[in-house]
Scaffold this motif. Structure first.
Motif, PDB file in Angstrom:
ATOM      1  N   LEU A  29       0.822   3.956 -14.936  1.00  0.00           N
ATOM      2  CA  LEU A  29       2.269   4.030 -14.783  1.00  0.00           C
ATOM      3  C   LEU A  29       2.854   2.658 -15.104  1.00  0.00           C
ATOM      4  N   TRP A  30       3.721   2.606 -16.117  1.00  0.00           N
ATOM      5  CA  TRP A  30       4.414   1.373 -16.468  1.00  0.00           C
ATOM      6  C   TRP A  30       5.757   1.363 -15.739  1.00  0.00           C
ATOM      7  N   VAL A  31       6.033   0.252 -15.084  1.00  0.00           N
ATOM      8  CA  VAL A  31       7.252   0.119 -14.299  1.00  0.00           C
ATOM      9  C   VAL A  31       8.055  -1.057 -14.836  1.00  0.00           C
ATOM     10  N   LEU A  32       9.253  -0.781 -15.293  1.00  0.00           N
ATOM     11  CA  LEU A  32      10.174  -1.837 -15.692  1.00  0.00           C
ATOM     12  C   LEU A  32      10.927  -2.286 -14.450  1.00  0.00           C
ATOM     13  N   ASP A  33      10.823  -3.553 -14.143  1.00  0.00           N
ATOM     14  CA  ASP A  33      11.370  -4.110 -12.905  1.00  0.00           C
ATOM     15  C   ASP A  33      12.482  -5.083 -13.252  1.00  0.00           C
ATOM     16  N   GLY A  34      13.701  -4.775 -12.800  1.00  0.00           N
ATOM     17  CA  GLY A  34      14.831  -5.640 -13.086  1.00  0.00           C
ATOM     18  C   GLY A  34      14.805  -6.960 -12.346  1.00  0.00           C
ATOM     19  N   GLY A  35      13.934  -7.068 -11.322  1.00  0.00           N
ATOM     20  CA  GLY A  35      13.878  -8.301 -10.552  1.00  0.00           C
ATOM     21  C   GLY A  35      15.037  -8.402  -9.572  1.00  0.00           C
ATOM     22  N   SER A  36      15.567  -9.596  -9.423  1.00  0.00           N
ATOM     23  CA  SER A  36      16.659  -9.835  -8.480  1.00  0.00           C
ATOM     24  C   SER A  36      17.438 -11.059  -8.935  1.00  0.00           C
ATOM     25  N   LYS A  37      18.354 -11.521  -8.092  1.00  0.00           N
ATOM     26  CA  LYS A  37      19.149 -12.700  -8.454  1.00  0.00           C
ATOM     27  C   LYS A  37      18.292 -13.953  -8.561  1.00  0.00           C
ATOM     28  N   LYS A  38      17.166 -13.965  -7.857  1.00  0.00           N
ATOM     29  CA  LYS A  38      16.314 -15.155  -7.907  1.00  0.00           C
ATOM     30  C   LYS A  38      14.988 -14.922  -8.631  1.00  0.00           C
ATOM     31  N   CYS A  39      14.697 -13.656  -8.985  1.00  0.00           N
ATOM     32  CA  CYS A  39      13.419 -13.337  -9.632  1.00  0.00           C
ATOM     33  C   CYS A  39      13.658 -12.725 -11.009  1.00  0.00           C
ATOM     34  N   ASN A  40      12.889 -13.167 -11.992  1.00  0.00           N
ATOM     35  CA  ASN A  40      13.019 -12.634 -13.340  1.00  0.00           C
ATOM     36  C   ASN A  40      12.568 -11.180 -13.408  1.00  0.00           C
ATOM     37  N   SER A  41      13.036 -10.494 -14.421  1.00  0.00           N
ATOM     38  CA  SER A  41      12.594  -9.127 -14.692  1.00  0.00           C
ATOM     39  C   SER A  41      11.116  -9.145 -15.079  1.00  0.00           C
ATOM     40  N   LYS A  42      10.438  -8.017 -14.834  1.00  0.00           N
ATOM     41  CA  LYS A  42       8.988  -7.964 -15.037  1.00  0.00           C
ATOM     42  C   LYS A  42       8.554  -6.592 -15.558  1.00  0.00           C
ATOM     43  N   LEU A  43       7.307  -6.549 -16.025  1.00  0.00           N
ATOM     44  CA  LEU A  43       6.624  -5.298 -16.346  1.00  0.00           C
ATOM     45  C   LEU A  43       5.379  -5.204 -15.475  1.00  0.00           C
ATOM     46  N   TRP A  44       5.219  -4.050 -14.806  1.00  0.00           N
ATOM     47  CA  TRP A  44       4.041  -3.780 -13.994  1.00  0.00           C
ATOM     48  C   TRP A  44       3.298  -2.579 -14.573  1.00  0.00           C
ATOM     49  N   THR A  45       1.982  -2.540 -14.340  1.00  0.00           N
ATOM     50  CA  THR A  45       1.230  -1.309 -14.563  1.00  0.00           C
ATOM     51  C   THR A  45       0.518  -0.942 -13.269  1.00  0.00           C
ATOM     52  N   ILE A  46       0.465   0.352 -12.998  1.00  0.00           N
ATOM     53  CA  ILE A  46      -0.224   0.865 -11.816  1.00  0.00           C
ATOM     54  C   ILE A  46      -1.224   1.906 -12.300  1.00  0.00           C
ATOM     55  N   ASP A  47      -2.499   1.647 -12.087  1.00  0.00           N
ATOM     56  CA  ASP A  47      -3.566   2.501 -12.597  1.00  0.00           C
ATOM     57  C   ASP A  47      -3.703   3.727 -11.700  1.00  0.00           C
ATOM     58  N   LEU A  48      -3.143   4.840 -12.140  1.00  0.00           N
ATOM     59  CA  LEU A  48      -3.114   6.053 -11.324  1.00  0.00           C
ATOM     60  C   LEU A  48      -4.478   6.714 -11.224  1.00  0.00           C
ATOM     61  N   LYS A  49      -5.397   6.334 -12.091  1.00  0.00           N
ATOM     62  CA  LYS A  49      -6.757   6.890 -12.056  1.00  0.00           C
ATOM     63  C   LYS A  49      -7.715   6.014 -11.265  1.00  0.00           C
ATOM     64  N   ASN A  50      -7.257   4.854 -10.847  1.00  0.00           N
ATOM     65  CA  ASN A  50      -8.143   3.895 -10.192  1.00  0.00           C
ATOM     66  C   ASN A  50      -7.490   3.339  -8.935  1.00  0.00           C
ATOM     67  N   ASN A  51      -7.283   4.221  -7.962  1.00  0.00           N
ATOM     68  CA  ASN A  51      -6.768   3.834  -6.638  1.00  0.00           C
ATOM     69  C   ASN A  51      -5.438   3.102  -6.700  1.00  0.00           C
ATOM     70  N   ASP A  52      -4.637   3.409  -7.706  1.00  0.00           N
ATOM     71  CA  ASP A  52      -3.289   2.836  -7.842  1.00  0.00           C
ATOM     72  C   ASP A  52      -3.308   1.311  -7.864  1.00  0.00           C
ATOM     73  N   GLN A  53      -4.303   0.750  -8.534  1.00  0.00           N
ATOM     74  CA  GLN A  53      -4.368  -0.702  -8.659  1.00  0.00           C
ATOM     75  C   GLN A  53      -3.155  -1.198  -9.440  1.00  0.00           C
ATOM     76  N   THR A  54      -2.493  -2.193  -8.882  1.00  0.00           N
ATOM     77  CA  THR A  54      -1.225  -2.674  -9.421  1.00  0.00           C
ATOM     78  C   THR A  54      -1.412  -4.044 -10.061  1.00  0.00           C
ATOM     79  N   LYS A  55      -0.842  -4.186 -11.258  1.00  0.00           N
ATOM     80  CA  LYS A  55      -1.001  -5.427 -12.011  1.00  0.00           C
ATOM     81  C   LYS A  55       0.338  -5.865 -12.580  1.00  0.00           C
ATOM     82  N   LEU A  56       0.680  -7.132 -12.363  1.00  0.00           N
ATOM     83  CA  LEU A  56       1.840  -7.700 -13.027  1.00  0.00           C
ATOM     84  C   LEU A  56       1.446  -8.022 -14.458  1.00  0.00           C
ATOM     85  N   VAL A  57       2.057  -7.337 -15.416  1.00  0.00           N
ATOM     86  CA  VAL A  57       1.664  -7.464 -16.813  1.00  0.00           C
ATOM     87  C   VAL A  57       2.404  -8.601 -17.502  1.00  0.00           C
TER      88      VAL A  57
END
Length: 382
Positions: free
Chosen positions: A129-157
């Motif tokens: 699962l690719w997640v587009l993250d807008g961030g916040s006023k103090k944090c930059n926008s980001k891209l995350w991936t969450i491996d739905l086949k592998n215990n939902d392991q989350t990675k900041l891409v």
């Protein structure tokens, strides 16, 4: 009955025969709600006004196997988690609670290691699962991936150099690498990200404020096209993805056609090349078969909707179209619907649509029945 009238009547019946038949999965009569760690934590969030149930509604969605993922529109600090999941089916008739995903702790704006504002969602061919993250006023926008086949392991891409304004993304998986094309709210450019290079760059779209995007299916005949819905306009444009992949810093989108309504805030493409579009403050969805000259068709309509973004919709990998219908002025407030349409997400091969043969056969039966009825009626009148 004249032959002309018979032809027109037959055309009308054929259109009805190919319409999707939506079935209701869940409905939420009142506000949506989270699955909280405890009743005490929920009461505390209500008391300190970090949670307002009336402010929860989905704006993006993705489906993978037995789970649905929503990104919720962020109303300032009233939304503890903007990324949630729920099951595609339940033994209970009660609407399910929304589970913060991948956890409540991973959602929030307290630090830049959290998902601050989930916007666009996409599932790739290997179950991430690719997640587009807008961030916040103090944090930059980001891209995350969450491996739905592998215990939902989350990675900041990837972390971008800008904050907020993220709207939607589409994925372009090629033999030479994976690219993400990202739309920002009313900006005159597209952001391109290369997974293999872990680099992003901006491609200018002069005079065109980008509002929504969709990607044509994978084919061997021609390059994929990125479609762009222009903000505050009926205009629809396209760009060859070759222009985006090659590192060009400027593109010249070509006008494809004009919708009947302005502001196509969401566009989704199936793997058969049909685009589905929702418009701001409109109670209908439109479609266009992209292999043919531009011609808008009314796909689905719900009477009385008043909300600014009433529809959220996506395809899964088994030939089902999922959709939420949201209305802040009536009850039920939110409904989850699905329809077996025989087409998948545009990430899938056009030739591998699960259930396609069955759906085509059903359509053929309906259309053949319509033809028989028309000729029977014509014979009776004559």
């Amino acid at each position: 009955m004249t032959p002309f009238f018979v032809a027109i009547f037959l055309l009308g019946l054929s259109s009805l025969a190919t319409a999707a038949n939506f079935n209701q999965v869940y409905e939420w009569p009142e506000e949506l709600n989270y699955e909280w760690p405890s009743e005490e934590s929920r009461a505390r969030a209500l008391a300190d006004v970090t949670f307002k149930p009336a402010k929860l509604y989905p704006i993006y969605m993705a489906v993978y196997e037995s789970r649905i993922f929503f990104s919720l529109y962020r109303y300032n600090r009233y939304i503890p988690a903007t990324l949630v999941s729920l099951p595609t089916s339940s033994a209970s008739s009660a609407p399910p609670l929304l589970t913060p995903f991948p956890s409540l702790e991973m959602n929030g704006e307290k630090n830049c290691n959290q998902i601050g504002e989930a916007t666009g969602l996409q599932v790739d061919s290997v179950g991430r699962l690719w997640v587009l993250d807008g961030g916040s006023k103090k944090c930059n926008s980001k891209l995350w991936t969450i491996d739905l086949k592998n215990n939902d392991q989350t990675k900041l891409v990837h972390e971008f150099s800008f904050q907020k304004w993220t709207h939607d993304l589409v994925l372009d998986e090629t033999p030479n690498g994976t690219f993400a094309y990202i739309a920002l709210w009313v900006k005159k450019h597209i952001v391109v990200f290369s997974l293999e290079k872990n680099e992003s760059w901006t491609v200018e779209t002069p005079d065109i404020m980008v509002y929504s995007i969709a990607l044509s299916p994978k084919t061997d005949q021609e390059p994929r096209q990125l479609y762009i819905g222009k903000y505050n306009s009926t205009e629809l444009y396209s760009i060859s993805v070759d222009t985006l992949r090659n590192g060009n810093l400027t593109a010249n989108p070509e006008l494809v056609g004009n919708w009947t309504a302005i502001d196509s805030y969401s566009m989704v493409m199936d793997n058969q090349g049909t685009m589905f579009t929702a418009f701001s403050r409109k109670n209908f969805l439109s479609s266009w078969k992209t292999s043919q000259p531009f011609q808008e068709q009314r796909f689905h309509e719900v009477a009385g909707l008043e909300y600014v973004w009433p529809f959220t919709f996506t395809f899964d990998q088994s030939g089902t179209l999922w959709m939420t219908v949201f209305d802040d002025k009536s009850k039920p407030r939110c409904r989850l619907l699905k329809a077996a349409v025989g087409a998948k997400s545009s990430q899938a091969s056009p030739d591998g649509a699960s259930g396609k043969e069955e759906y085509v056969a059903e359509r053929r039966i309906l259309i053949d029945s319509s033809v028989f009825f028309v000729f029977l009626l014509a014979f009776a009148i004559l």
